[in-house]
Design a protein around this motif. Structure first.
Motif, PDB file in Angstrom:
ATOM      1  N   GLY A   6     -22.539 -12.025  40.120  1.00  0.00           N
ATOM      2  CA  GLY A   6     -23.498 -10.959  39.838  1.00  0.00           C
ATOM      3  C   GLY A   6     -22.795  -9.866  39.086  1.00  0.00           C
ATOM      4  N   PRO A   7     -23.567  -8.995  38.432  1.00  0.00           N
ATOM      5  CA  PRO A   7     -22.930  -7.914  37.672  1.00  0.00           C
ATOM      6  C   PRO A   7     -22.143  -6.971  38.579  1.00  0.00           C
ATOM      7  N   PRO A   8     -21.298  -6.133  37.997  1.00  0.00           N
ATOM      8  CA  PRO A   8     -20.584  -5.146  38.807  1.00  0.00           C
ATOM      9  C   PRO A   8     -21.601  -4.317  39.569  1.00  0.00           C
ATOM     10  N   GLY A   9     -21.330  -4.048  40.834  1.00  0.00           N
ATOM     11  CA  GLY A   9     -22.234  -3.203  41.617  1.00  0.00           C
ATOM     12  C   GLY A   9     -23.499  -3.899  42.094  1.00  0.00           C
ATOM     13  N   ALA A  10     -23.594  -5.227  41.944  1.00  0.00           N
ATOM     14  CA  ALA A  10     -24.811  -5.938  42.369  1.00  0.00           C
ATOM     15  C   ALA A  10     -24.925  -5.991  43.890  1.00  0.00           C
ATOM     16  N   GLY A  11     -23.788  -5.828  44.570  1.00  0.00           N
ATOM     17  CA  GLY A  11     -23.805  -5.905  46.038  1.00  0.00           C
ATOM     18  C   GLY A  11     -23.032  -7.111  46.561  1.00  0.00           C
ATOM     19  N   LYS A  12     -22.163  -7.672  45.737  1.00  0.00           N
ATOM     20  CA  LYS A  12     -21.398  -8.858  46.166  1.00  0.00           C
ATOM     21  C   LYS A  12     -20.507  -8.513  47.365  1.00  0.00           C
TER      22      LYS A  12
ATOM     23  N   LEU B  22     -11.299  -7.907  31.597  1.00  0.00           N
ATOM     24  CA  LEU B  22     -10.829  -8.889  32.568  1.00  0.00           C
ATOM     25  C   LEU B  22      -9.306  -8.967  32.532  1.00  0.00           C
ATOM     26  N   VAL B  23      -8.728  -9.210  33.682  1.00  0.00           N
ATOM     27  CA  VAL B  23      -7.283  -9.442  33.790  1.00  0.00           C
ATOM     28  C   VAL B  23      -7.037 -10.863  33.250  1.00  0.00           C
ATOM     29  N   PRO B  24      -5.942 -11.094  32.500  1.00  0.00           N
ATOM     30  CA  PRO B  24      -5.743 -12.419  31.887  1.00  0.00           C
ATOM     31  C   PRO B  24      -5.810 -13.581  32.898  1.00  0.00           C
TER      32      PRO B  24
ATOM     33  N   LEU C 299      -2.806 -14.882  35.159  1.00  0.00           N
ATOM     34  CA  LEU C 299      -2.464 -14.079  36.341  1.00  0.00           C
ATOM     35  C   LEU C 299      -3.457 -14.352  37.479  1.00  0.00           C
ATOM     36  N   ILE C 300      -4.727 -14.396  37.099  1.00  0.00           N
ATOM     37  CA  ILE C 300      -5.779 -14.607  38.114  1.00  0.00           C
ATOM     38  C   ILE C 300      -5.641 -16.000  38.729  1.00  0.00           C
ATOM     39  N   LEU C 301      -5.415 -16.994  37.886  1.00  0.00           N
ATOM     40  CA  LEU C 301      -5.397 -18.374  38.391  1.00  0.00           C
ATOM     41  C   LEU C 301      -4.197 -18.629  39.300  1.00  0.00           C
TER      42      LEU C 301
ATOM     43  N   LEU D 195     -15.950 -16.732  47.755  1.00  0.00           N
ATOM     44  CA  LEU D 195     -15.259 -16.195  46.577  1.00  0.00           C
ATOM     45  C   LEU D 195     -16.127 -15.087  45.983  1.00  0.00           C
ATOM     46  N   ASP D 196     -15.528 -13.926  45.796  1.00  0.00           N
ATOM     47  CA  ASP D 196     -16.249 -12.766  45.245  1.00  0.00           C
ATOM     48  C   ASP D 196     -15.467 -12.279  44.026  1.00  0.00           C
ATOM     49  N   GLY D 197     -16.076 -12.402  42.848  1.00  0.00           N
ATOM     50  CA  GLY D 197     -15.400 -11.929  41.626  1.00  0.00           C
ATOM     51  C   GLY D 197     -14.587 -13.013  40.950  1.00  0.00           C
TER      52      GLY D 197
ATOM     53  N   LYS E 217     -26.709   3.393  38.572  1.00  0.00           N
ATOM     54  CA  LYS E 217     -26.968   4.290  39.712  1.00  0.00           C
ATOM     55  C   LYS E 217     -26.131   3.894  40.924  1.00  0.00           C
ATOM     56  N   ARG E 218     -26.051   2.598  41.164  1.00  0.00           N
ATOM     57  CA  ARG E 218     -25.315   2.139  42.343  1.00  0.00           C
ATOM     58  C   ARG E 218     -23.840   2.488  42.243  1.00  0.00           C
ATOM     59  N   ILE E 219     -23.289   2.270  41.057  1.00  0.00           N
ATOM     60  CA  ILE E 219     -21.850   2.485  40.930  1.00  0.00           C
ATOM     61  C   ILE E 219     -21.523   3.972  40.987  1.00  0.00           C
TER      62      ILE E 219
ATOM     63  N   HIS F 272     -13.863  -0.869  52.537  1.00  0.00           N
ATOM     64  CA  HIS F 272     -15.257  -1.003  52.979  1.00  0.00           C
ATOM     65  C   HIS F 272     -16.150  -0.167  52.064  1.00  0.00           C
ATOM     66  N   ASN F 273     -17.340  -0.719  51.794  1.00  0.00           N
ATOM     67  CA  ASN F 273     -18.246  -0.141  50.801  1.00  0.00           C
ATOM     68  C   ASN F 273     -19.349   0.725  51.368  1.00  0.00           C
ATOM     69  N   TYR F 274     -19.684   1.809  50.681  1.00  0.00           N
ATOM     70  CA  TYR F 274     -20.833   2.647  51.052  1.00  0.00           C
ATOM     71  C   TYR F 274     -21.512   3.109  49.779  1.00  0.00           C
ATOM     72  N   HIS F 275     -22.722   3.684  49.955  1.00  0.00           N
ATOM     73  CA  HIS F 275     -23.372   4.346  48.828  1.00  0.00           C
ATOM     74  C   HIS F 275     -23.889   5.673  49.361  1.00  0.00           C
TER      75      HIS F 275
HETATM   76  P1  AP5 Z   1     -14.351  -6.377  41.205  1.00  0.00           P
HETATM   77  O1  AP5 Z   1     -13.770  -5.598  42.299  1.00  0.00           O
HETATM   78  O2  AP5 Z   1     -14.678  -7.818  41.433  1.00  0.00           O
HETATM   79  O3  AP5 Z   1     -15.607  -5.572  40.671  1.00  0.00           O
HETATM   80  P2  AP5 Z   1     -17.065  -6.021  40.195  1.00  0.00           P
HETATM   81  O4  AP5 Z   1     -17.396  -7.447  40.014  1.00  0.00           O
HETATM   82  O5  AP5 Z   1     -17.269  -5.190  39.008  1.00  0.00           O
HETATM   83  O6  AP5 Z   1     -17.927  -5.783  41.420  1.00  0.00           O
HETATM   84  P3  AP5 Z   1     -17.942  -4.503  42.242  1.00  0.00           P
HETATM   85  O7  AP5 Z   1     -16.916  -4.537  43.308  1.00  0.00           O
HETATM   86  O8  AP5 Z   1     -17.976  -3.311  41.321  1.00  0.00           O
HETATM   87  O9  AP5 Z   1     -19.426  -4.564  42.856  1.00  0.00           O
HETATM   88  P4  AP5 Z   1     -20.107  -5.432  43.987  1.00  0.00           P
HETATM   89  O10 AP5 Z   1     -21.036  -6.433  43.373  1.00  0.00           O
HETATM   90  O11 AP5 Z   1     -19.120  -5.933  44.984  1.00  0.00           O
HETATM   91  O12 AP5 Z   1     -21.033  -4.313  44.619  1.00  0.00           O
HETATM   92  P5  AP5 Z   1     -20.908  -3.489  45.975  1.00  0.00           P
HETATM   93  O13 AP5 Z   1     -21.200  -4.382  47.142  1.00  0.00           O
HETATM   94  O14 AP5 Z   1     -19.657  -2.683  45.988  1.00  0.00           O
HETATM   95  O15 AP5 Z   1     -13.387  -6.338  39.927  1.00  0.00           O
HETATM   96  C1  AP5 Z   1     -12.784  -5.158  39.469  1.00  0.00           C
HETATM   97  C2  AP5 Z   1     -11.913  -5.467  38.249  1.00  0.00           C
HETATM   98  O16 AP5 Z   1     -10.858  -6.387  38.610  1.00  0.00           O
HETATM   99  C3  AP5 Z   1     -12.631  -6.154  37.085  1.00  0.00           C
HETATM  100  O17 AP5 Z   1     -13.284  -5.230  36.236  1.00  0.00           O
HETATM  101  C4  AP5 Z   1     -11.459  -6.878  36.398  1.00  0.00           C
HETATM  102  O18 AP5 Z   1     -10.705  -6.002  35.608  1.00  0.00           O
HETATM  103  C5  AP5 Z   1     -10.596  -7.319  37.557  1.00  0.00           C
HETATM  104  N1  AP5 Z   1     -10.924  -8.684  38.039  1.00  0.00           N
HETATM  105  C6  AP5 Z   1     -11.418  -9.009  39.267  1.00  0.00           C
HETATM  106  N2  AP5 Z   1     -11.593 -10.342  39.358  1.00  0.00           N
HETATM  107  C7  AP5 Z   1     -11.214 -10.872  38.174  1.00  0.00           C
HETATM  108  C8  AP5 Z   1     -11.186 -12.198  37.651  1.00  0.00           C
HETATM  109  N3  AP5 Z   1     -11.598 -13.239  38.376  1.00  0.00           N
HETATM  110  N4  AP5 Z   1     -10.736 -12.362  36.389  1.00  0.00           N
HETATM  111  C9  AP5 Z   1     -10.299 -11.324  35.641  1.00  0.00           C
HETATM  112  N5  AP5 Z   1     -10.309 -10.035  36.068  1.00  0.00           N
HETATM  113  C10 AP5 Z   1     -10.768  -9.818  37.333  1.00  0.00           C
HETATM  114  O19 AP5 Z   1     -22.175  -2.516  45.796  1.00  0.00           O
HETATM  115  C11 AP5 Z   1     -22.156  -1.476  44.833  1.00  0.00           C
HETATM  116  C12 AP5 Z   1     -22.787  -0.207  45.427  1.00  0.00           C
HETATM  117  O20 AP5 Z   1     -24.176  -0.417  45.661  1.00  0.00           O
HETATM  118  C13 AP5 Z   1     -22.193   0.195  46.792  1.00  0.00           C
HETATM  119  O21 AP5 Z   1     -22.136   1.584  46.850  1.00  0.00           O
HETATM  120  C14 AP5 Z   1     -23.178  -0.367  47.812  1.00  0.00           C
HETATM  121  O22 AP5 Z   1     -23.210   0.416  48.994  1.00  0.00           O
HETATM  122  C15 AP5 Z   1     -24.502  -0.293  47.048  1.00  0.00           C
HETATM  123  N6  AP5 Z   1     -25.384  -1.402  47.363  1.00  0.00           N
HETATM  124  C16 AP5 Z   1     -25.017  -2.689  47.606  1.00  0.00           C
HETATM  125  N7  AP5 Z   1     -26.109  -3.455  47.818  1.00  0.00           N
HETATM  126  C17 AP5 Z   1     -27.180  -2.622  47.666  1.00  0.00           C
HETATM  127  C18 AP5 Z   1     -28.605  -2.832  47.741  1.00  0.00           C
HETATM  128  N8  AP5 Z   1     -29.125  -4.039  48.003  1.00  0.00           N
HETATM  129  N9  AP5 Z   1     -29.395  -1.767  47.511  1.00  0.00           N
HETATM  130  C19 AP5 Z   1     -28.873  -0.535  47.233  1.00  0.00           C
HETATM  131  N10 AP5 Z   1     -27.537  -0.281  47.178  1.00  0.00           N
HETATM  132  C20 AP5 Z   1     -26.716  -1.320  47.383  1.00  0.00           C
END
Ligand code: AP5
Length: 225
Positions: A11-17, A62-64, A67-69, A87-89, A126-128, A139-142
């Motif tokens: 899911g996109p960044p901030g989707a709630g993964k 993205l990180v190369p 490194l990730i693998l 797996l998340d991310g 808005k979420r981010i 731990h995550n909050y909004h």
């Molecule tokens: P990463 O930490 O994976 O960030 P992301 O995918 O951008 O996801 P987020 O953590 O931002 O969001 P989330 O979907 O977990 O949402 P959350 O639950 O927090 O990666 C960070 C960086 O690391 C990347 O940019 C990259 O550089 C690198 N990286 C990582 N993995 C990599 C890979 N495999 N390869 C290469 N590079 C990599 O929720 C967001 C907010 O919304 C919170 O405040 C939450 O409380 C709120 N919220 C959640 N659900 C809801 C809901 N249903 N309604 C309302 N609010 C909600």
């Protein structure tokens, strides 16, 4: 080998993964592998990997892959993944998805399902902007949608809540762009393999959680028939 539950959250960044993974982890006792969290821990500890990753993370790229693998291949060998994992991310592009498939094949394992949490870009911003994470365990909050009981204090471990470095608005735009260009192709990749399950991420966190649990219950039932 006993039946494993091997889930991928996309899911996109901030989707709630991360929000959902935390809940699923305690529901099903699965190993939780969040590459973003692993990278942030490395940045904090100033390891070689952390130092190499930081510039890419801060820029929203993205990180190369190499490194990730290396990091995920090692993590997926650990004992706590025996009954399954979340797996998340990761994977985050087609090259990573191919490498994961090969590793799991070698281990005689397979992916149970890929859960796509769908949220439009306007909501992501808005979420981010309102996200806060605890310094101790991430731990995550909004501030509006999922506030802590006490302002700026983590309910779970009492540590301080902060804003992530890569949650600045200009970095978020770049992360969204990278998601659409590099990660979104995974949707058809996993759809073609019959693994994709779509989840409406616009519902409240508890409702999204109920939906995912129901999906998993169905998957487990289908598997036992
Ligand atoms: P990463 O930490 O994976 O960030 P992301 O995918 O951008 O996801 P987020 O953590 O931002 O969001 P989330 O979907 O977990 O949402 P959350 O639950 O927090 O990666 C960070 C960086 O690391 C990347 O940019 C990259 O550089 C690198 N990286 C990582 N993995 C990599 C890979 N495999 N390869 C290469 N590079 C990599 O929720 C967001 C907010 O919304 C919170 O405040 C939450 O409380 C709120 N919220 C959640 N659900 C809801 C809901 N249903 N309604 C309302 N609010 C909600």
């Amino acid at each position: 080998m006993a039946r494993q539950l091997n889930l991928i959250l996309v899911g996109p960044p901030g989707a709630g993964k991360g929000t959902q993974a935390e809940r699923l982890q305690s529901d099903f006792g699965l190993a939780y592998i969040a590459t973003g969290e692993m990278l942030r821990a490395n940045v904090k500890a100033q390891t070689e990997l952390g130092m190499a990753a930081k510039q890419h993370m801060d820029a929203g790229g993205l990180v190369p892959d190499d490194l990730i693998l290396a990091m995920t291949a090692e993590r997926l060998e650990e004992d706590d993944t025996r009954d399954g994992f979340i797996l998340d991310g990761f994977p985050r592009n087609l090259a990573q998805a191919g490498a994961l498939e090969r590793q799991l094949q070698q281990q005689g394992r397979r992916i149970t399902a890929v859960l796509l949490i769908e949220v439009p870009d306007e909501e992501i911003v808005k979420r981010i902007a309102g996200r806060r994470v605890c310094v101790k365990n991430g731990h995550n909050y909004h501030v509006d949608y999922d506030p802590p009981k006490l302002p700026d204090v983590c309910d779970q471990d009492g540590s301080r809540l902060i804003q992530r470095d890569d949650d600045k608005p200009e970095v978020v735009q770049r992360r969204l762009l990278v998601y659409h260009e590099q990660t979104a192709p995974l949707i058809s990749y996993y759809e073609d393999r019959g693994l994709l399950r779509r989840v409406d991420g616009m519902r409240a966190p508890g409702e999204v959680h109920d939906h995912i649990r129901a999906l998993i219950a169905t998957l487990l039932l289908e598997d036992s028939l």
